[in-house]
Design a protein around this motif. Structure first.
Motif, PDB file in Angstrom:
ATOM      1  N   LEU A 185       5.458  27.615  13.904  1.00  0.00           N
ATOM      2  CA  LEU A 185       6.608  26.739  13.699  1.00  0.00           C
ATOM      3  C   LEU A 185       6.186  25.448  13.013  1.00  0.00           C
ATOM      4  CD1 LEU A 185       9.599  26.057  14.168  1.00  0.00           C
ATOM      5  CD2 LEU A 185       8.965  25.178  16.424  1.00  0.00           C
ATOM      6  N   MET A 186       5.110  24.838  13.510  1.00  0.00           N
ATOM      7  CA  MET A 186       4.621  23.600  12.915  1.00  0.00           C
ATOM      8  C   MET A 186       4.092  23.848  11.503  1.00  0.00           C
ATOM      9  SD  MET A 186       5.295  21.163  14.879  1.00  0.00           S
ATOM     10  CE  MET A 186       5.767  20.845  16.584  1.00  0.00           C
ATOM     11  N   GLY A 187       3.508  25.041  11.279  1.00  0.00           N
ATOM     12  CA  GLY A 187       3.032  25.395   9.947  1.00  0.00           C
ATOM     13  C   GLY A 187       4.163  25.418   8.945  1.00  0.00           C
ATOM     14  N   LEU A 188       5.297  25.969   9.369  1.00  0.00           N
ATOM     15  CA  LEU A 188       6.473  26.005   8.501  1.00  0.00           C
ATOM     16  C   LEU A 188       6.943  24.590   8.181  1.00  0.00           C
ATOM     17  CD1 LEU A 188       8.639  27.730   7.093  1.00  0.00           C
ATOM     18  CD2 LEU A 188       9.949  27.674   9.228  1.00  0.00           C
ATOM     19  N   ILE A 189       6.968  23.739   9.206  1.00  0.00           N
ATOM     20  CA  ILE A 189       7.392  22.349   9.005  1.00  0.00           C
ATOM     21  C   ILE A 189       6.432  21.623   8.071  1.00  0.00           C
ATOM     22  CG2 ILE A 189       7.734  20.126  10.160  1.00  0.00           C
ATOM     23  CD1 ILE A 189       8.652  21.699  12.630  1.00  0.00           C
ATOM     24  N   VAL A 190       5.120  21.839   8.281  1.00  0.00           N
ATOM     25  CA  VAL A 190       4.108  21.197   7.431  1.00  0.00           C
ATOM     26  C   VAL A 190       4.277  21.629   5.978  1.00  0.00           C
ATOM     27  CG1 VAL A 190       1.631  21.089   6.902  1.00  0.00           C
ATOM     28  CG2 VAL A 190       2.421  20.803   9.255  1.00  0.00           C
TER      29      VAL A 190
END
Length: 212
Positions: free
Chosen positions: A184-189
């Protein structure tokens, strides 16, 4: 007084959003997976301290340095965006390698990762640096400058607390939960990375067309 609190809150939220400590946390947990708790805490402390010093440094001298070296904020955004994109891609696929470190190499390893990639560019990234420079440029009084520095102190402390307690959260989430969080954080990054690249390219492309 209310105006000062509102300004402090604005400074804090802008830095907290751009630094995104919840996005830094999965990377921190992955890179320090084989280290003991004391070393993890020392790594969290050093990385946030280095990031804090750099943010204050750029806030106070950013405009001077940029003019001296002929660096533009747009170039910084593009480079930071590329770095974030590749990092986010690895996070999205939950494939950040868990490094096994020999006991004799722990000190040098923690010194390396504390500075990069944790302090730079994860905590003190192009967004946070740009924010520090722009906000300091917009201050009109010494009191506002003090509030800006205090907000950097406060957000750095919050980042340290989150990283220091990341193991507890990791145990609570488990490996599956951590992988989900990392994706999820990878997508946001990656989305942030694209925004950085686009916002950096826009004025450059505009200048090219204006010259033609």
């Amino acid at each position: 007084m209310n105006i000062s609190l509102e300004l402090m809150l604005f400074y804090f939220t802008s830095f907290f959003t751009l630094i995104n400590p919840l996005g830094v946390m999965p990377i921190f947990m992955t890179m320090t997976d084989s280290l003991d708790e004391a070393t993890k805490r020392a790594t969290a402390k050093k990385s946030t301290l280095v990031a804090f010093i750099l943010l204050v440094f750029f806030a106070l001298t950013g405009q001077i340095l940029f003019r001296f070296f002929g660096i533009t904020v747009d170039s910084l955004k593009i480079v930071g965006g590329v770095i974030f994109f590749y990092l986010g891609q690895d996070m999205l696929q939950a494939r950040l390698a868990k490094t096994k470190v020999k006991d004799s190499e722990v000190k040098s390893y923690t010194n390396d990762i504390s500075i990069t990639p944790l302090a730079i560019p994860m905590i003190c990234g192009p967004g946070a640096i740009t924010n520090a420079i722009v906000l300091m440029e917009e201050t009109s009084t010494f009191a506002q400058q003090v509030l800006l520095i205090l907000s950097i102190v406060l957000v750095s402390f919050v980042v340290y607390i989150i990283l220091r307690n990341s193991s507890k959260l990791y145990r609570f989430l488990g490996e599956t939960g951590n992988n989900v969080l990392m994706r999820l954080m990878g997508l946001i990054v990656m989305v942030i990375a694209i925004e950085f690249i686009i916002s950096g390219l826009k004025p450059i492309i505009r200048d090219i067309f204006m010259l033609n």
